[in-house]
Write an enzyme that holds these catalytic residues in place. Structure first.
Site, PDB file in Angstrom:
ATOM      1  CG  HIS A   1      -1.932  -1.018   1.216  1.00 12.12           C
ATOM      2  ND1 HIS A   1      -3.218  -1.107   0.674  1.00 12.12           N
ATOM      3  CD2 HIS A   1      -1.720  -2.557   1.809  1.00 12.12           C
ATOM      4  CE1 HIS A   1      -3.625  -2.361   0.850  1.00 12.12           C
ATOM      5  NE2 HIS A   1      -2.918  -3.178   1.445  1.00 12.12           N
TER       6      HIS A   1
ATOM      7  CG  HIS B   1      -9.166  -8.566   2.710  1.00 11.05           C
ATOM      8  ND1 HIS B   1      -8.070  -7.817   3.239  1.00 11.05           N
ATOM      9  CD2 HIS B   1      -9.625  -9.052   3.829  1.00 11.05           C
ATOM     10  CE1 HIS B   1      -8.161  -7.767   4.605  1.00 11.05           C
ATOM     11  NE2 HIS B   1      -9.269  -8.597   4.866  1.00 11.05           N
TER      12      HIS B   1
ATOM     13  CG  HIS C   1      -3.229 -10.168   3.588  1.00  8.74           C
ATOM     14  ND1 HIS C   1      -4.292 -10.570   3.441  1.00  8.74           N
ATOM     15  CD2 HIS C   1      -3.456  -8.721   2.998  1.00  8.74           C
ATOM     16  CE1 HIS C   1      -5.292  -9.812   3.217  1.00  8.74           C
ATOM     17  NE2 HIS C   1      -4.877  -8.721   2.921  1.00  8.74           N
TER      18      HIS C   1
ATOM     19  CG  ASP D   1      -1.302  -6.059   3.831  1.00  6.92           C
ATOM     20  OD1 ASP D   1      -1.482  -5.170   3.154  1.00  6.92           O
ATOM     21  OD2 ASP D   1      -1.914  -6.480   4.840  1.00  6.92           O
TER      22      ASP D   1
HETATM   23  O1  DOR Z   1      -4.027  -4.402   7.861  1.00  5.15           O
HETATM   24  C1  DOR Z   1      -4.226  -4.044   6.724  1.00  5.15           C
HETATM   25  N1  DOR Z   1      -4.000  -2.694   6.009  1.00  5.15           N
HETATM   26  N2  DOR Z   1      -4.825  -5.073   6.054  1.00  5.15           N
HETATM   27  C2  DOR Z   1      -5.510  -4.462   4.901  1.00  5.15           C
HETATM   28  O2  DOR Z   1      -6.045  -5.250   4.298  1.00  5.15           O
HETATM   29  C3  DOR Z   1      -5.356  -3.363   4.383  1.00  5.15           C
HETATM   30  C4  DOR Z   1      -4.369  -2.481   4.905  1.00  5.15           C
HETATM   31  C5  DOR Z   1      -4.438  -0.964   4.819  1.00  5.15           C
HETATM   32  O3  DOR Z   1      -4.758  -0.586   3.550  1.00  5.15           O
HETATM   33  O4  DOR Z   1      -4.171  -0.360   5.572  1.00  5.15           O
HETATM   34 ZN    ZN Z   2      -3.490  -4.950   1.886  1.00  3.46          ZN
END
Ligand code: DOR
Ligand code: ZN
Length: 369
Positions: free
Chosen positions: A40, A161, A199, A272
């Site tokens: 991300h 997901h 993940h 992730d």
């Molecule tokens: O812990 C997470 N953070 N899991 C996710 O699926 C999305 C991610 C985020 O975008 O912050």
């Molecule tokens: Zn993610």
């Protein structure tokens, strides 16, 4: 026992000791530059932090589309890619790989556009409400079967997901319930679908992937290899270990370590890594996500080395993801040395905020040179 038999066994012992000793003392490894198949980066000013952190280690990264508003079309993905490229530090090659965000409104025609795109590789399905910025996700997967049919037809990967979102389902059971209630029926309907269970956090998910054919793969994060729910909850709540899917029991961590280090190409690297400001994590309603980007490959090295499998890191980090996506393997190499380094306590973020990186202030035994 006669003398020659004794010396024969002594020789075997020597070789066993030698090989054991060799594997323990491996203190420099070179590997093909790794890729991150799940990251991300966010948008705007956040890119000043996230892009250099990732590009210093990885040649490519799948840039997740859960922006506000989400990246829903190939055109939007290409524009986002340009914004990312504008933050790649001089002298580094970094190839952002793009993914669309699946909504109830995604049109089947968008899938053939992905197929024809040089830079968009897949589509990501968040069950609506499952995690950060997932409000526009798919409300019921059966409603989008017409689009999934196109994914199967064009062999475009579906990234998942994998958690159900019903209020009454315990947070620790949400991944397993997704396998039983959503994924198994989906694969029955679309047996040739290429998919990545993102993940994964449970031994059930690992076994699900193992039991299916080569079209079904999974990414594994550093936090799910290095930690379990005790790290999150024992002795006080540690919000910087809070991510989704949530850390599970030790036995799940152990299974993830086994499959990640097994050399099976269905399991590959996806951090992730997700930037959240310190005040949004250390909050009465803290956000989900761990920021591992600056030290990701070293965190994985730590996990692999802890189970004596550092030699399996290259396949997991640098070969299997590229092979799954049908992209060429990288050609440059990176070197890791076994030298202690301490992860910084915090990183600057946006104008006046901080990010607490995963495992902040702790010492890792590997360092990328
Ligand atoms: O812990 C997470 N953070 N899991 C996710 O699926 C999305 C991610 C985020 O975008 O912050
Ligand atoms: Zn993610």
């Amino acid at each position: 026992m006669c003398r020659s038999a004794l010396s024969f066994f002594a020789l075997i012992d020597y070789y066993q000791y030698y090989f054991l000793f060799e594997s323990i003392t491996l203190d420099t490894i070179s590997l093909i530059q790794p890729d991150d198949w799940h990251a991300h980066l966010r948008d705007g000013l956040a890119l000043q932090r996230t892009v250099p952190d990732l590009a210093k280690q990885f040649a490519r990264a799948i840039c997740m589309p859960n922006l506000v508003p989400p990246v829903k079309t190939v055109e939007e993905a290409l524009a986002y890619r340009q914004r990312i490229l504008a933050h790649v530090p001089e002298g580094l090659d970094f190839d952002p790989r793009m993914v669309l965000y699946f909504t109830d409104q995604t049109s089947p025609q968008e899938i053939s556009k992905i197929k024809d795109s040089e830079f968009v590789d897949a589509i990501k399905l968040y069950p609506a409400g499952a995690t950060t910025n997932s409000a526009n996700g798919v409300s019921d997967i059966r409603k989008v079967y017409a689009v999934i049919e196109q994914l199967e037809k064009h062999q475009v990967p579906l990234l998942l997901h994998g958690e159900v979102t019903h209020q009454h389902v315990d947070i620790f059971d949400r991944e397993k319930r997704f396998l039983d209630e959503v994924l198994a029926p989906l694969l029955k309907q679309f047996p040739q679908l290429r998919l990545v269970l993102e993940h994964i956090t449970t031994s059930e998910a690992a076994h699900f992937v193992l039991e299916h054919d080569r079209h079904v793969a999974a990414t594994i994060t550093p936090q799910h290899l290095l930690f379990n729910r005790n790290d999150l909850l024992v002795g006080g709540v540690k919000p910087h270990f809070y991510c989704l899917p949530i850390l599970k029991r030790l036995n799940h961590q152990q299974t993830l370590l086994e499959v990640a280090t097994s050399g099976n190409p269905k399991f590959f690297l996806g951090t992730d890594s997700a930037p959240h400001a310190q005040n949004a994590k250390e909050n009465a309603c803290g956000c989900a996500g761990c920021y591992s980007a600056p030290n990701a490959i070293e965190l994985y090295a730590q996990a692999f080395d802890q189970v004596g499998k550092i030699d399996r890191l290259e396949g997991f980090a640098s070969h299997f993801g590229a092979d799954f996506y049908g992209l060429p393997r990288n050609t440059k190499q990176i070197t890791l040395v076994k030298q202690p380094q301490t992860i910084v306590e915090s990183l600057d973020y946006l104008e006046d905020q901080k990010i607490i990186p995963l495992h902040a202030g702790q010492t890792l035994s590997w360092r990328k040179v």
